[in-house]
Structure formats: C-alpha cells, structure tokens
Scaffold this motif. Structure first.
Motif, mmCIF file in Angstrom:
data_model
loop_
_atom_site.group_PDB
_atom_site.id
_atom_site.type_symbol
_atom_site.label_atom_id
_atom_site.label_comp_id
_atom_site.label_asym_id
_atom_site.label_seq_id
_atom_site.Cartn_x
_atom_site.Cartn_y
_atom_site.Cartn_z
ATOM 1 N N SER A 139 0.840 -1.190 0.000
ATOM 2 C CA SER A 139 0.000 0.000 0.000
ATOM 3 C C SER A 139 0.878 1.244 0.000
ATOM 4 O O SER A 139 2.100 1.165 0.213
ATOM 5 C CB SER A 139 -0.900 0.015 1.235
ATOM 6 O OG SER A 139 -0.110 0.167 2.405
ATOM 7 N N LEU A 140 0.273 2.405 -0.190
ATOM 8 C CA LEU A 140 1.053 3.636 -0.107
ATOM 9 C C LEU A 140 1.603 3.822 1.301
ATOM 10 O O LEU A 140 2.693 4.377 1.479
ATOM 11 C CB LEU A 140 0.199 4.837 -0.516
ATOM 12 C CG LEU A 140 -0.078 4.993 -2.015
ATOM 13 C CD1 LEU A 140 -0.870 6.261 -2.282
ATOM 14 C CD2 LEU A 140 1.213 4.991 -2.830
ATOM 15 N N THR A 141 0.873 3.362 2.309
ATOM 16 C CA THR A 141 1.390 3.410 3.671
ATOM 17 C C THR A 141 2.635 2.549 3.805
ATOM 18 O O THR A 141 3.635 2.953 4.417
ATOM 19 C CB THR A 141 0.317 2.933 4.670
ATOM 20 O OG1 THR A 141 -0.828 3.788 4.588
ATOM 21 C CG2 THR A 141 0.852 2.947 6.100
ATOM 22 N N ASP A 142 2.603 1.353 3.207
ATOM 23 C CA ASP A 142 3.779 0.475 3.207
ATOM 24 C C ASP A 142 4.947 1.136 2.482
ATOM 25 O O ASP A 142 6.102 1.083 2.947
ATOM 26 C CB ASP A 142 3.463 -0.858 2.526
ATOM 27 C CG ASP A 142 2.425 -1.676 3.261
ATOM 28 O OD1 ASP A 142 2.360 -1.585 4.503
ATOM 29 O OD2 ASP A 142 1.671 -2.407 2.592
ATOM 30 N N GLN A 143 4.644 1.738 1.335
ATOM 31 C CA GLN A 143 5.689 2.391 0.551
ATOM 32 C C GLN A 143 6.296 3.561 1.322
ATOM 33 O O GLN A 143 7.501 3.806 1.254
ATOM 34 C CB GLN A 143 5.135 2.844 -0.795
ATOM 35 C CG GLN A 143 4.733 1.690 -1.699
ATOM 36 C CD GLN A 143 4.145 2.122 -3.034
ATOM 37 O OE1 GLN A 143 4.619 3.076 -3.645
ATOM 38 N NE2 GLN A 143 3.126 1.411 -3.504
ATOM 39 N N LEU A 144 5.452 4.272 2.068
ATOM 40 C CA LEU A 144 5.945 5.397 2.867
ATOM 41 C C LEU A 144 6.851 4.908 3.994
ATOM 42 O O LEU A 144 7.869 5.551 4.303
ATOM 43 C CB LEU A 144 4.770 6.186 3.439
ATOM 44 C CG LEU A 144 5.107 7.566 4.002
ATOM 45 C CD1 LEU A 144 5.498 8.513 2.871
ATOM 46 C CD2 LEU A 144 3.925 8.133 4.782
ATOM 47 N N GLU A 145 6.512 3.773 4.592
ATOM 48 C CA GLU A 145 7.367 3.213 5.649
ATOM 49 C C GLU A 145 8.721 2.805 5.082
ATOM 50 O O GLU A 145 9.756 2.994 5.720
ATOM 51 C CB GLU A 145 6.677 2.024 6.306
ATOM 52 C CG GLU A 145 5.543 2.409 7.243
ATOM 53 C CD GLU A 145 5.996 3.387 8.314
ATOM 54 O OE1 GLU A 145 6.997 3.099 9.020
ATOM 55 O OE2 GLU A 145 5.370 4.463 8.445
#
Length: 358
Positions: A139-145
C-alpha cells in the motif's frame, strides 16, 4: 453463480492493472535547465512503475518471467510490467542520472544506489488501502514506511545535511489510482454499497493529498502527481465493456476525468499551503488518449489490443507469448503500454513539466 464466477475471473485478470503513461524514442538526454539540479528520482505507485518490488511478495501481481522483459537489457524479466523499461527507469535515463531506477526491495541493491534514487512502487496497489489489501501488494502506507527506512539508510551513507539536500532536490513521482477504479470499485462488492462514483473519487483524492503531505513532512519538495490515463481505452476494458466493436469504455474514462479534475484542484490547493514546494499535477490522460486515437501519428499500427497473447485480456501469469513485432503496439499486455509508448510519454512529460519543478 455464473455472475460471481465472471466477477472473480475479471478480478484475477484485472487486478495487476495500473495504467498507461510516458515517453518518445529520443537520441539525446533531456538537459535540465541550468538553475535546476536533480540528483535523484524517487518513485511511488503501482504496476506502471513497479521495477520488481512485487517479486518476493505473496501475490499473483507479478511478471518476473518470460515474455516480460524481452526488450529489457539482456532480455531479462525483472518484475517490470512491460517488454522493457518502465517510466521510472526512463525518467532517470533521460535526466542523465542512471540507466534504470532499481526496486527498493531488490536484493542486489547497493548503498550507492540510494544516492541517486530508488523505486517503491508495487503492482496492483492504489490510493485506496483496500486495493492493496485485496491484491496483497504494498500500500502507499507500506511504501511510505519503506521511504522512511530509505531516509535512515541515506543519512548513514551521506550524512544529515547531504541527505536533506538530496530529498529536497530530488524529483519525486507518484503514479497510481487506476486499480482503485477498475478493480476495487467496479469489480468487487466492497466499496459500491458505501460510495457512489463522486464520493469514491473524493476518497481517492483525500488519500493522494495525505500522501503528498506526508512526503513533504519527510523533506520532499519537488513532487509530481500523475493523473489517471484513459482507463476505458485499455485493451481489457475494451474487451469487457467496449461492445462488439471493442470501443473505449466511456464510463471508465468519465470516472478517470472526474478524478483528474478533483486531483488537479487539490494539488493547486496544496501548492498554496506549501509555497516552498513545487507540487505539480501532471496530465497524462490527454497525451495517452492522443496516442491511442492516433497510433499512426506516433509510429504504431495497433492500439486496441496488446502484444501479449491474443491481446484482448492477457496480463501477468496469463501472458505466455509475445507478438512478432512489439514496436507496432501501443500496449504490451492488456493493461500496460510498451516501452516505446512509455518513452513517448516520459519525453513529453519532461519537455512540458520539468521547468515546473524549479
């Protein structure tokens, strides 16, 4: 039961989607204006720009096998959803930074690669977190992490001051959103009971806005957010909803246009809130539509089906063999363009928008 089976079939064919974009076969590298320095390219998004991050995930949204990559360096399948390079690579190439933009999760990634940029994109992801969850993608959240992890590594390599400079001057690109509409909204039963099309596109834009603001907080200042392409003109959507003549599916294109208008307004608003940043809305809808509607103008012969298999519905693991002449096709498989198409669009993007990042 027949309807349910059809939906499931559509979903498994469809969910690796991401959409058309970027570039012209050019002999010369784009030269940035003298007063702009771009030390690195950093990319987030879906399968349009995934360079292999999905290879080791437990997902069927993969393409690290033949015939994907037949025109990549050495004819090597790398997890890029095309016959060759994808837009993330071509941006780095045309800016003269490096030949390809490596996937952040590539096991062979070296510390030096971090200095000039990496790719966090994941095929089958979207703005809507549910899209990535359904597909078991990042997810974009995963990518941000992962981006936060990257920054920590970058600081160890280059130091705090140099790292901040790299983040501030890098070209940050976000390309996603198509899977949300084609798969999560139209092909699954999860969102339609709670959202009509206008409210769902507003939800997408809210996630896009939050992500851009998160990037800003982490030090990014030059951020390009790409519109959706004419998703109704993808070969698979023509097959599914284009009727006997396989015309572009107008309903899908109208949704894409509605989303694009809202995204453009939101980027204008964010620019006012963050005057020390260059937050650029990038229209990829109209350039892609022009290629699809006028293929001969750009040196193509076929724009309504992909090179892979029959060209009507194959993508991912269904893509078993390629056509004889890839250069004649706008699309590689039923969702993703060929490297030739990407080159046209990337080159056009840089010519039109690069100065906006000054």
């Amino acid at each position: 039961m027949q309807f349910l089976c059809l939906k499931l079939f559509q979903f498994f064919l469809c969910f690796t989607i991401s959409l058309p974009f970027l570039a012209c076969i050019v002999a010369a590298i784009i030269n940035p204006p003298k007063n702009i320095t771009i030390p690195a390219v950093i990319v987030f998004g879906d399968s349009i720009v995934d360079a292999g991050n999905n290879n080791n995930l437990q997902t069927i949204a993969k393409c690290n096998f033949y015939p994907y990559g037949i025109d990549f360096m050495g004819g090597k399948p790398t997890g890029r959803f095309s016959d060759g390079k994808v837009p993330s690579d071509l941006l780095a190439e045309e800016l003269g930074i490096k030949a390809v933009l490596p996937a952040y999760l590539d096991p062979s990634l070296q510390d030096q690669d971090l200095l000039t940029g990496v790719n966090f994109a994941s095929g089958a992801s979207g703005y809507d977190p549910l899209t990535s969850k359904i597909a078991s993608a990042l997810s974009l959240t995963d990518q941000l992490e992962l981006f936060r992890e990257y920054i920590t590594k970058l600081k160890k390599i280059a130091g705090d001051e140099k790292s901040s400079e790299i983040l501030k001057e890098s070209l940050i690109v976000l390309i996603t959103g198509s899977n949300d509409i084609t798969n999560t909204y139209f092909l699954t039963p999860f969102r339609q009971p709670h959202y009509d099309v206008p409210s769902y596109t507003e939800l997408q834009v809210s996630y896009a806005s939050s992500f851009v603001q998160d990037l800003f907080e982490l030090g990014a200042r030059r951020i390009g957010v790409f519109s959706l392409p004419p998703i109704g003109c993808l070969p698979f959507q023509r097959t599914l909803r284009g009727g006997f003549q396989r015309k572009c599916a107008d309903e899908y294109n109208q949704v894409a246009q509605s989303f694009n208008e809202k995204l453009s307004h939101e980027m204008t608003s964010l620019n006012k809130r963050f005057p020390d940043a260059q937050l650029v809305y990038v229209d990829i809808y109209n350039p892609t539509l022009d290629i699809v509607n006028n293929p001969q103008k750009y040196g193509f012969k076929i724009a309504d089906k992909g090179c892979c298999g029959t060209g009507f519905f194959e993508v991912g693991f269904l893509c078993k063999f390629a056509c004889a002449n890839v250069s004649e096709y706008v699309f590689w498989d039923s969702f993703h363009p060929t490297e030739k198409t990407y080159r046209l669009l990337v080159h056009q993007f840089l010519e039109q928008y690069l100065k906006s990042f000054i």
